[in-house]
Design an enzyme around this catalytic site. Structure first.
Site, mmCIF file in Angstrom:
data_model
loop_
_atom_site.group_PDB
_atom_site.id
_atom_site.type_symbol
_atom_site.label_atom_id
_atom_site.label_comp_id
_atom_site.label_asym_id
_atom_site.label_seq_id
_atom_site.Cartn_x
_atom_site.Cartn_y
_atom_site.Cartn_z
ATOM 1 N N GLU A 169 0.819 -1.204 0.000
ATOM 2 C CA GLU A 169 0.000 0.000 0.000
ATOM 3 C C GLU A 169 0.865 1.272 0.000
ATOM 4 O O GLU A 169 0.546 2.238 -0.668
ATOM 5 C CB GLU A 169 -0.921 -0.036 1.236
ATOM 6 N N ASP A 170 1.954 1.250 0.729
ATOM 7 C CA ASP A 170 2.687 2.496 0.977
ATOM 8 C C ASP A 170 4.070 2.597 0.343
ATOM 9 O O ASP A 170 4.744 3.608 0.503
ATOM 10 C CB ASP A 170 2.858 2.705 2.498
#
Ligand code: MN
Length: 727
Positions: free
Chosen positions: A76-77
């Site tokens: 996600e990051d």
């Protein structure tokens, strides 16, 4: 910062066979990917995955779950993608990380979308491995513990989400301890004033409460020993802040009036009779408060919580609660699903047919039979809501669909206009066929075009009644529009023969045409036109009604005499085409299709076009196959039995030797057959052969055959063929 080796030690203690290298590699990968990133606290980002992993290790989860904790934010990051995770850490970890990435969308939902009940269902429906939820809860727990570094707004939003979604999920999974901490942290951020005040009040009473708890636990232990009822331990607890606050709010009472503010917990060995034995001891020692006894052992709560609860009045008149349960019940009350990884012994739990309880039931059943974690996880396949699929719009709006739904269902769920103009769909960024089944967590983007429209074909795969109804409605609407158009044209043609103007006929909305519609049983003129278009009503009969019998008769005769005298405008309408009869319907406008130009005697079929009457094709025409897609528009047609002496233009191509006199030879042969020639032209092809195109006038297919064979007999002619289309 907690060190990875500490986490490894914890995992090894609970799982001696665990693959610690997996953990170390996950740690190094996470450290590398998150390098340079900071948390809101200013600490290195890596602290977060490490703490999440630590919480999971404390829950005694397996190495795969703890590794997933280390990697949970990577996709996600950071720039790392799912396939890299799969390549480095294998299918199992990748699957869990993907599950987490999927449910990460939930935080992006708009506030209206965060209807808690839906989101909880969606989250559980999207996950097929309970460990994904456990990692998510650990992630949330650490974020809640470190919430103070965020802006007030964010704190409030995250705390509300925790209260609405994650605490209830923890509750549903029976994880009482985790739920309690999440609720208290959320309460602190949502109602800081109340939280402070309540903390202060409890703090004031703390010493007294502790003394009191010590006193009653000691007394209980003593009485239990005297009565010879076995117990493993006796604990005291003060009710959690959020629970107290809820109670104060709901009942408008003072903190000292909360009956279960103080509770003692009696934990017995794993035999239910000891619980009832303990209850007897308690009720003997103190006076029970009427109506406060709850037997959650005989009737477990719906998350399988089991315990006996009773409230009694202490020696100084202060009420307190006593909770009695076995070790096993206690473990389930505190850890819920996560207790699986701690279980050592126990009994088969109660049976309950509620599908939603599968998770915890499996947990309880596991105690004796399932020794293997893999089996347990499979048994736990979190299919709590097997009938629903939750997908997202690109903006993060949640669309709830039944299983098997397609992008078309999705489009109609957004808005009927979106469905009606849908031409394609992207699922997770990739173009897919419209019949593709949507999976939980898919991001679906509908491709639209202002020219787009529904297709009858969609009815073969849509599953929502909404989409089905809309498509059906559109198809019916479309057919009706076409039929009205055809009906109008047909009536216009016929009206023209009687020198009437359709415009004039239609202009008066309450006029004769409306009256005639009513006579036929239709409410509106459009219905009448549609009926004409469908072929249910013959326009001639409408005109007869419109004009009245006498006038109709007179004009009808005139029409025929005009025909005989060869008035050109009228003749054009009916020549040739009158030689074709549409079976079952008289007097429809008929046209010979230009693509195949059928000749009298050939096998033909009719097709009701949009607004151009019936097009007649030869049965062998290459366009017919395509027309068969709309079988309801196909009509039977046949040639009138007596062929009219009307000539049709047909273009022939003769391939000849390259020499002079060929045109003369061919046209001569045609003339000899008493056949008209409209045009003839010659050229030489790249193959040095002569090409002569002749447009001849023939009456029927027999006639054509004769002409063609006589042309073929002309010396120097190599081949003759009929060309498509007219001259
Ligand atoms: Mn996280």
């Amino acid at each position: 910062m907690i060190r990875i080796e500490e986490i490894c030690d914890k995992v090894r203690r609970n799982h001696p066979q665990a693959d610690l290298n997996l953990l170390r590699r996950a740690y190094l990968f996470s450290a590398r990917e998150h390098r340079g990133q900071k948390r809101a606290s200013g600490e290195s980002y890596l602290v977060h995955p490490l703490e999440v992993a630590n919480i999971l290790a404390d829950m005694r989860l397996d190495a795969v779950s703890v590794s997933t904790g280390l990697l949970h934010d990577v996709v996600e990051d950071t720039l790392a993608d799912a396939s890299t995770i799969r390549e480095y850490f294998g299918e199992e970890v990748a699957h869990l990380v993907e599950g987490l990435t999927k449910i990460a969308h939930i935080s992006k939902l708009s506030r209206e979308e965060q209807q808690a009940e839906n989101v909880r269902k969606m989250l559980l429906a999207m996950v097929d491995d309970v460990r994904v939820v456990l990692v998510k809860l650990a992630d949330r727990l650490h974020n809640m513990r470190t919430l103070e570094f965020l802006s007030l707004d964010k704190r409030r939003r995250i705390a509300q989400e925790t209260m609405d979604i994650y605490a209830p999920i923890a509750h549903r999974l029976g994880m009482g301890k985790l739920r309690g901490e999440l609720e208290d942290l959320a309460f602190k951020n949502l109602h800081p004033e109340d939280y402070r005040e309540l903390t202060a009040q409890l703090e004031k009473r703390r010493a007294a409460n502790e003394a009191f708890l010590n006193d009653i636990t000691a007394t209980i232990a003593e009485k239990m020993r005297e009565a010879d009822v076995p117990f493993t331990r006796i604990e005291g607890r003060v009710k959690r802040l959020y629970s107290i606050w809820k109670k104060l709010g709901a009942q408008e009472i003072d903190i000292d009036q909360v009956y279960d503010l103080i509770a003692a917990r009696v934990i017995t060995p794993n035999e239910i009779r000891h619980c009832y034995g303990a209850l007897g001891v308690i009720h003997n020692a103190w006076k029970p408060v009427p109506g406060r006894f709850k037997d959650w052992i005989a009737t477990p709560r719906d998350n399988l919580y089991q315990s006996l609860h009773t409230s009694v009045i202490g020696s100084k008149g202060q009420p307190f609660e006593v909770q009695i349960r076995t070790e096993q019940m206690h473990l389930i009350a505190e850890e819920g699903v996560a207790a699986h990884w701690k279980y050592k012994e126990g009994k088969r739990g109660p049976r309950d047919d509620d599908e939603a309880l599968k998770v915890l039931r499996s947990l309880v059943e596991w105690t004796q039979e399932v020794k293997d974690s893999r089996e347990f996880i499979d048994a736990l396949k979190l299919d709590l809501y097997p009938k629903d699929v939750y997908a997202f719009t690109p903006m993060g709006k949640v669309i709830q669909l039944p299983r098997g739904a397609t992008p078309v269902d999705f489009a109609y769920m957004i808005h009927s206009e979106v469905g009606n103009t849908c031409t394609g769909a992207r699922v997770n960024g990739r173009m897919v066929p419209l019949r593709t089944m949507i999976q939980n967590g898919d991001v679906v983007e509908i491709v639209r075009s202002s020219n787009g429209h529904p297709s009858r074909d969609w009815l073969n795969f849509v599953v929502t009644s909404r989409a089905r109804n809309r498509v059906r409605h559109w198809v019916a609407d479309q057919q009706r529009t076409e039929s009205i158009e055809i009906g109008r044209k047909l009536l216009e043609k016929e009206a023209g023969r009687f020198q009437l103007s359709i415009k004039k006929m239609l202009s008066d909305s309450n006029g004769d045409l409306k009256r005639i519609s009513n006579e036929y049983g239709y409410g509106r003129t459009d219905d009448l036109l549609a009926a004409i278009g469908y072929g249910k009503i013959v326009p001639r009969n409408v005109l007869a009604k419109y004009l009245g019998p006498e006038k109709f008769e007179a004009l009808d005769k005139q029409k025929e005499s005009r025909l005989r005298t060869g008035v050109r405008a009228v003749k054009r309408l009916i020549t040739g085409d009158d030689a074709i009869v549409v079976r079952g319907v008289e007097d429809l406008m008929v046209n010979r299709a230009r693509c195949c130009n059928p000749l009298h005697g050939e096998q033909i079929i009719g097709y009701i076009t949009r607004g151009k009457g019936v097009a007649v094709h030869t049965a062998r025409c290459k366009n017919v196959k395509q027309l068969m897609v709309n079988p309801e528009r196909i009509v039977a047609v046949e040639w009138a039995s007596k062929p009219e002496k009307t000539a049709y233009a047909v273009k022939l191509l003769a391939v000849t030797e390259n020499r002079t006199g060929m045109i003369a030879g061919i046209t001569g042969a045609i003339s000899d057959m008493k056949t008209g020639i409209r045009d003839a032209r010659a050229s030489v092809g790249p193959d040095q052969k002569g090409r002569i195109e002749v447009t001849v006038e023939v009456f029927d297919v027999k006639h054509l055959d004769k002409v063609m064979s006589s042309v073929k007999n002309v010396s120097g002619v190599l081949d003759v063929e009929r060309l498509q289309g007219t001259a």
